[in-house]
Enzyme design. Structure first.
Site, PDB file in Angstrom:
ATOM      1  N   ASP A 236       4.339 -16.331 -17.356  1.00  0.00           N
ATOM      2  CA  ASP A 236       3.143 -16.696 -18.120  1.00  0.00           C
ATOM      3  C   ASP A 236       1.884 -16.177 -17.449  1.00  0.00           C
ATOM      4  O   ASP A 236       0.875 -15.937 -18.100  1.00  0.00           O
ATOM      5  CB  ASP A 236       3.038 -18.227 -18.212  1.00  0.00           C
ATOM      6  CG  ASP A 236       4.255 -18.839 -18.867  1.00  0.00           C
ATOM      7  OD1 ASP A 236       4.561 -18.457 -20.012  1.00  0.00           O
ATOM      8  OD2 ASP A 236       4.913 -19.683 -18.224  1.00  0.00           O
TER       9      ASP A 236
ATOM     10  N   SER B 171      -8.504   1.566   8.544  1.00  0.00           N
ATOM     11  CA  SER B 171      -7.849   1.126   9.769  1.00  0.00           C
ATOM     12  C   SER B 171      -6.700   0.183   9.465  1.00  0.00           C
ATOM     13  O   SER B 171      -6.020  -0.281  10.363  1.00  0.00           O
ATOM     14  CB  SER B 171      -8.857   0.395  10.657  1.00  0.00           C
ATOM     15  OG  SER B 171      -9.370  -0.705   9.935  1.00  0.00           O
TER      16      SER B 171
ATOM     17  N   LYS C  84       0.812  -1.221   0.000  1.00  0.00           N
ATOM     18  CA  LYS C  84       0.000   0.000   0.000  1.00  0.00           C
ATOM     19  C   LYS C  84       0.845   1.271   0.000  1.00  0.00           C
ATOM     20  O   LYS C  84       0.396   2.323  -0.444  1.00  0.00           O
ATOM     21  CB  LYS C  84      -0.923   0.002   1.213  1.00  0.00           C
ATOM     22  CG  LYS C  84      -2.028  -1.036   1.150  1.00  0.00           C
ATOM     23  CD  LYS C  84      -3.193  -0.567   0.296  1.00  0.00           C
ATOM     24  CE  LYS C  84      -4.394  -1.504   0.441  1.00  0.00           C
ATOM     25  NZ  LYS C  84      -5.508  -1.070  -0.441  1.00  0.00           N
TER      26      LYS C  84
END
Lengths: 317, 317
Positions: free
Chosen positions: A173, A79, A54
């Site tokens: 792949d 949170s 993140k």
């Protein structure tokens, strides 16, 4: 037609965030390769700063803001890993951050966000209360909202994990990533197919929060009736933006049961010696547990994060 | 005066085993550095081939054998990491291996040894039975015994982990390693003090199997009355050879309680995202839990292995 960020925006994101993030390693396990008949390349975003991918999107979004806008600060409601990432990235840029956290969130998560220097604002555990609290901050301070996924700068940032993985693995792949709001999976798909058009991208989703799987079948945005999966990072639902990208670029979504999530955590722990959070185990389960035919394929797996409270798993004797 | 292997023997071991082992990474955690006030450098032997440092000594010993001796094979008695390491190293050299395993050893360990191509010989769970079974193999086949620690080639091999750590960390004040039979700790001490004489070396030992701590106090080899620590790799006792080296070179032994072992496993899992076995957590506990004053020091910690059955910790829901 859905767009999302271009490969050029993803390249720009890589340059922008490089000083602030880890270029995380790619792990392999001879025994997992043997047991699956595939070559599996695990992208270790559990080893990323703040413990999850993140930080890539948050850093890209926050460092994209013009100086005078950034100076007024940023706000988000989360949170979890996105909240911690926004707090961390804002401190890196030297600007204030407000993170709206529901009262019932784990104390340890709240503490992590505060440790990174953000102001934690408690709200009731409802979407309306969270949005109202964020709006109040914006009106009062002029802060910019950093949405966890419904934002091309966030998607471009999350895409950089797959871009690194594809380069480091040297030809894939198939790429697997977990899906929740769809920012990581959308970015992964754009990066993969822009860099190597033949790569197939598959999303992995908890069966208990399978809105993406149902949305791709029905052709319209579906909601989750329940969100009690152990994969607490995967309880959000797609936005129109991420849905549009996934519909165009993702080959399939596979659904992972709760016991499969735990089994994948165990396998990754025992063979790769890595602690991953349940959300990351959802992607690993897609490759490890016979959910997809991966034999003889080179498969990249985004281990999205490693934040979990191990007191739950390692009780005192 | 105790001797043990020279630094030249350790350098030779590095060259000899380099093609067969991983040069494992050194991990750091900003939050663990903050919480201890030290710089902590974790040497990740949990990421080593076969999941522990034992492959270093076993490979050095087995690849040191003259061809005609090696051709008759090798034998050891160990249900744990050393047994797996001997099996693996023998296969690498293309020679037969016999590993004597007590009947009550975990099935998963037996299977790992057999997977690496060794012949598993079951015996009763007593030292006498184990030694008799190994002797029988030697008489029948002419195989060479590869002792887990009472052997300078083994000690030189185990020493290579600390040698890599000291080079990669770029200067240390203190090195911590777990102690059981003393091969790893003896090798660590010789390597550290030969490379940088000012480095202090401290051993970490379960309080429930504290023969090394008692031996260093009494000045003679002590036995363990019990060996029921969760750190199943640390139940052996020193030999005269390893005791002699430790007495000369080790500053102290710190004793770690069972609940501290689990707490260190949790901390390493949550902050470094690494799965380590309890024996490795014993060394980590020495630095993480206030057992030693490490403030402002540069501390190397040998995370000796990562083999454990996570079904115990991650039960199905």
């Amino acid at each position: 037609m859905a767009e999302g960020p271009t490969i050029e925006a993803i390249r720009e994101a890589r340059r922008r965030i490089a000083p602030s993030i880890h270029h995380t390693p790619v792990f392999e396990s001879a025994s997992l390769n043997r047991s699956t008949g595939a070559r599996l390349f695990f992208k270790c975003e559990n080893l990323q700063r703040t413990g999850s991918f993140k930080i890539r999107g948050a850093t890209n979004a926050i460092f994209s803001l013009p100086a005078e806008v950034a100076a007024r600060g940023v706000v988000t409601h989360s949170s979890g890993n996105h909240g911690a990432a926004v707090a961390y990235a804002a401190r890196q840029r030297g600007i204030p951050a407000w993170v709206v956290v529901p009262r019932d969130a784990a104390e340890v998560k709240r503490a992590a966000i505060a440790d990174f220097g953000a102001e934690v604002l408690l709200c009731e555990p409802t979407l309306a209360s969270r949005e109202a609290a964020a709006r109040e901050v914006i009106e009062r301070t002029g802060a910019t909202l950093i949405h966890p996924y419904d934002d091309d700068r966030i998607i471009a940032g999350q895409a950089t994990a797959a871009a690194e993985l594809i380069e480091d693995a040297g030809g894939l792949d198939l790429v697997l990533a977990p899906v929740s709001g769809g920012g990581l999976l959308a970015g992964t798909a754009i990066a993969a197919q822009s860099l190597e058009p033949r790569i197939r991208v598959v999303g992995c989703e908890p069966a208990r929060a399978d809105d993406a799987w149902r949305s791709l079948r029905s052709g319209k945005l579906e909601r989750n009736e329940r969100s009690d999966t152990i994969a607490d990072g995967l309880r959000a639902t797609l936005s129109e933006r991420t849905f549009g990208i996934l519909r165009e670029r993702v080959e399939a979504i596979v659904r992972i049961e709760e016991e499969e999530i735990l089994e994948a955590m165990r396998l990754v722990g025992e063979r790769l010696k890595l602690v991953i959070e349940p959300s990351a185990a959802v992607a690993a389960a897609g490759a490890l547990l016979g959910k997809l035919d991966v034999a003889n394929e080179r498969v990249g797996i985004v281990l999205s994060g490693g934040n979990l409270d191990l007191r739950r798993f390692f009780p005192s004797p």
